[in-house]
Design a protein around this motif. Structure first.
Motif, PDB file in Angstrom:
ATOM      1  N   PHE A  64       7.308 110.812  25.836  1.00 11.17           N
ATOM      2  CA  PHE A  64       8.589 111.436  26.090  1.00 11.17           C
ATOM      3  C   PHE A  64       9.569 110.405  26.557  1.00 11.17           C
ATOM      4  O   PHE A  64       9.214 109.513  27.314  1.00 11.17           O
ATOM      5  CB  PHE A  64       8.457 112.502  27.189  1.00 11.17           C
ATOM      6  CG  PHE A  64       8.009 113.798  26.660  1.00 11.17           C
ATOM      7  CD1 PHE A  64       6.712 113.963  26.240  1.00 11.17           C
ATOM      8  CD2 PHE A  64       8.884 114.845  26.551  1.00 11.17           C
ATOM      9  CE1 PHE A  64       6.291 115.165  25.729  1.00 11.17           C
ATOM     10  CE2 PHE A  64       8.474 116.042  26.047  1.00 11.17           C
ATOM     11  CZ  PHE A  64       7.175 116.203  25.639  1.00 11.17           C
TER      12      PHE A  64
ATOM     13  N   LEU B 212      12.797 110.503  28.724  1.00 15.24           N
ATOM     14  CA  LEU B 212      13.511 111.373  29.639  1.00 15.24           C
ATOM     15  C   LEU B 212      14.751 110.652  30.152  1.00 15.24           C
ATOM     16  O   LEU B 212      14.640 109.584  30.749  1.00 15.24           O
ATOM     17  CB  LEU B 212      12.593 111.748  30.803  1.00 15.24           C
ATOM     18  CG  LEU B 212      13.167 112.628  31.892  1.00 15.24           C
ATOM     19  CD1 LEU B 212      13.588 113.993  31.345  1.00 15.24           C
ATOM     20  CD2 LEU B 212      12.137 112.801  33.006  1.00 15.24           C
TER      21      LEU B 212
ATOM     22  N   ASP C  26      18.167 111.132  32.442  1.00 11.24           N
ATOM     23  CA  ASP C  26      18.902 111.946  33.405  1.00 11.24           C
ATOM     24  C   ASP C  26      19.481 111.019  34.451  1.00 11.24           C
ATOM     25  O   ASP C  26      18.780 110.143  34.959  1.00 11.24           O
ATOM     26  CB  ASP C  26      17.981 112.981  34.060  1.00 11.24           C
ATOM     27  CG  ASP C  26      18.741 114.100  34.755  1.00 11.24           C
ATOM     28  OD1 ASP C  26      19.701 113.799  35.508  1.00 11.24           O
ATOM     29  OD2 ASP C  26      18.385 115.268  34.552  1.00 11.24           O
TER      30      ASP C  26
ATOM     31  N   LEU D 108       6.074 116.374  33.321  1.00  9.92           N
ATOM     32  CA  LEU D 108       5.601 115.957  31.996  1.00  9.92           C
ATOM     33  C   LEU D 108       4.276 115.212  32.099  1.00  9.92           C
ATOM     34  O   LEU D 108       3.368 115.430  31.293  1.00  9.92           O
ATOM     35  CB  LEU D 108       6.662 115.088  31.312  1.00  9.92           C
ATOM     36  CG  LEU D 108       7.930 115.824  30.888  1.00  9.92           C
ATOM     37  CD1 LEU D 108       9.036 114.838  30.539  1.00  9.92           C
ATOM     38  CD2 LEU D 108       7.650 116.747  29.715  1.00  9.92           C
TER      39      LEU D 108
ATOM     40  N   VAL E 227      14.149 114.166  25.889  1.00 12.22           N
ATOM     41  CA  VAL E 227      14.599 115.188  26.828  1.00 12.22           C
ATOM     42  C   VAL E 227      15.739 114.548  27.609  1.00 12.22           C
ATOM     43  O   VAL E 227      15.540 113.535  28.278  1.00 12.22           O
ATOM     44  CB  VAL E 227      13.463 115.636  27.777  1.00 12.22           C
ATOM     45  CG1 VAL E 227      13.976 116.683  28.763  1.00 12.22           C
ATOM     46  CG2 VAL E 227      12.276 116.178  26.978  1.00 12.22           C
ATOM     47  N   THR E 228      16.947 115.119  27.480  1.00  8.13           N
ATOM     48  CA  THR E 228      18.103 114.488  28.097  1.00  8.13           C
ATOM     49  C   THR E 228      18.967 115.479  28.863  1.00  8.13           C
ATOM     50  O   THR E 228      19.109 116.636  28.467  1.00  8.13           O
ATOM     51  CB  THR E 228      18.963 113.754  27.042  1.00  8.13           C
ATOM     52  OG1 THR E 228      20.078 113.132  27.697  1.00  8.13           O
ATOM     53  CG2 THR E 228      19.470 114.686  25.963  1.00  8.13           C
TER      54      THR E 228
ATOM     55  N   LEU F   3      15.474 118.012  23.471  1.00 10.42           N
ATOM     56  CA  LEU F   3      15.689 119.114  24.398  1.00 10.42           C
ATOM     57  C   LEU F   3      16.748 118.658  25.394  1.00 10.42           C
ATOM     58  O   LEU F   3      16.610 117.609  26.010  1.00 10.42           O
ATOM     59  CB  LEU F   3      14.403 119.478  25.143  1.00 10.42           C
ATOM     60  CG  LEU F   3      14.530 120.562  26.214  1.00 10.42           C
ATOM     61  CD1 LEU F   3      14.969 121.897  25.605  1.00 10.42           C
ATOM     62  CD2 LEU F   3      13.212 120.718  26.967  1.00 10.42           C
TER      63      LEU F   3
ATOM     64  N   ILE G 179      18.620 119.346  28.869  1.00 13.59           N
ATOM     65  CA  ILE G 179      18.493 120.072  30.124  1.00 13.59           C
ATOM     66  C   ILE G 179      19.858 120.063  30.808  1.00 13.59           C
ATOM     67  O   ILE G 179      20.554 119.050  30.793  1.00 13.59           O
ATOM     68  CB  ILE G 179      17.390 119.475  31.030  1.00 13.59           C
ATOM     69  CG1 ILE G 179      17.567 117.974  31.239  1.00 13.59           C
ATOM     70  CG2 ILE G 179      16.013 119.769  30.452  1.00 13.59           C
ATOM     71  CD1 ILE G 179      16.553 117.343  32.175  1.00 13.59           C
TER      72      ILE G 179
ATOM     73  N   ARG H 197      18.294 124.098  24.576  1.00 13.78           N
ATOM     74  CA  ARG H 197      18.659 123.754  25.955  1.00 13.78           C
ATOM     75  C   ARG H 197      17.759 124.476  26.936  1.00 13.78           C
ATOM     76  O   ARG H 197      17.310 125.588  26.671  1.00 13.78           O
ATOM     77  CB  ARG H 197      20.115 124.137  26.214  1.00 13.78           C
ATOM     78  CG  ARG H 197      21.038 123.314  25.339  1.00 13.78           C
ATOM     79  CD  ARG H 197      22.471 123.600  25.580  1.00 13.78           C
ATOM     80  NE  ARG H 197      23.236 122.723  24.680  1.00 13.78           N
ATOM     81  CZ  ARG H 197      24.523 122.767  24.537  1.00 13.78           C
ATOM     82  NH1 ARG H 197      25.223 123.626  25.236  1.00 13.78           N
ATOM     83  NH2 ARG H 197      25.131 121.952  23.712  1.00 13.78           N
TER      84      ARG H 197
ATOM     85  N   LEU I 165       9.286 124.396  31.015  1.00  8.26           N
ATOM     86  CA  LEU I 165       9.375 123.102  30.347  1.00  8.26           C
ATOM     87  C   LEU I 165       8.269 122.961  29.307  1.00  8.26           C
ATOM     88  O   LEU I 165       8.512 122.579  28.168  1.00  8.26           O
ATOM     89  CB  LEU I 165       9.295 121.964  31.373  1.00  8.26           C
ATOM     90  CG  LEU I 165       9.384 120.541  30.829  1.00  8.26           C
ATOM     91  CD1 LEU I 165      10.704 120.304  30.102  1.00  8.26           C
ATOM     92  CD2 LEU I 165       9.219 119.540  31.971  1.00  8.26           C
TER      93      LEU I 165
ATOM     94  N   GLN J  12       9.005 125.149  26.196  1.00 12.43           N
ATOM     95  CA  GLN J  12      10.064 124.582  25.351  1.00 12.43           C
ATOM     96  C   GLN J  12       9.542 123.384  24.562  1.00 12.43           C
ATOM     97  O   GLN J  12       9.835 123.224  23.382  1.00 12.43           O
ATOM     98  CB  GLN J  12      11.254 124.135  26.210  1.00 12.43           C
ATOM     99  CG  GLN J  12      12.143 125.246  26.635  1.00 12.43           C
ATOM    100  CD  GLN J  12      13.152 125.609  25.559  1.00 12.43           C
ATOM    101  OE1 GLN J  12      13.206 125.025  24.488  1.00 12.43           O
ATOM    102  NE2 GLN J  12      13.959 126.598  25.852  1.00 12.43           N
ATOM    103  N   ILE J  13       8.757 122.544  25.209  1.00 18.97           N
ATOM    104  CA  ILE J  13       8.222 121.356  24.549  1.00 18.97           C
ATOM    105  C   ILE J  13       7.256 121.745  23.444  1.00 18.97           C
ATOM    106  O   ILE J  13       7.316 121.211  22.343  1.00 18.97           O
ATOM    107  CB  ILE J  13       7.553 120.428  25.586  1.00 18.97           C
ATOM    108  CG1 ILE J  13       8.639 119.795  26.453  1.00 18.97           C
ATOM    109  CG2 ILE J  13       6.694 119.366  24.907  1.00 18.97           C
ATOM    110  CD1 ILE J  13       8.122 119.125  27.689  1.00 18.97           C
TER     111      ILE J  13
END
Length: 119
Positions: free
Chosen positions: A4, A6, A8, A21, A51-52, A78, A80, A96, A106, A109-110
């Protein structure tokens, strides 16, 4: 094992999501901004999913997702977000997940994204 990516800007949110995760068995690469994420992708990293966060300085998560998909067509994404309503019409194509979220949300969704053709 899936990897993944990620992204953020919120260090605590990113760390919490990375822990979630990892807890469900994923390898997690983290970036603190869209520009950092794009540099990592340009270096040849090929994650299984991105995932952002949506709200980031410089670029939105949707903008990052579109640029990432130029380099990696079909990359599952995805977004967030802590915003209930978003005005980014171009970003509405990406699934989203609302913040705050919990591990079952989570993971669900994944799983859905990883099983969807073309992300």
């Amino acid at each position: 094992w899936s990897s993944f990516f990620l992204v953020d800007t919120g260090g605590l949110v990113r760390a919490g999501a990375a822990d979630m995760l990892a807890e469900i068995g994923y390898t997690v690469l983290e970036a603190a901004s869209a520009s950092e994420a794009l540099e990592v992708l340009k270096s040849g990293v090929r994650p299984d999913i991105l995932v952002t966060d949506y709200a980031m300085p410089g670029k939105t998560g949707a903008e990052l997702a579109r640029e990432a998909r130029q380099a990696l067509p079909g990359l599952p994404v995805l977004i967030i977000t802590g915003y209930a309503m978003l005005n980014d019409e171009a970003g509405k194509d990406f699934p989203r997940l609302a913040k705050p979220f919990h591990l079952p949300e989570l993971a669900s969704q994944i799983a859905e994204l990883m099983n969807r053709p073309g992300g």
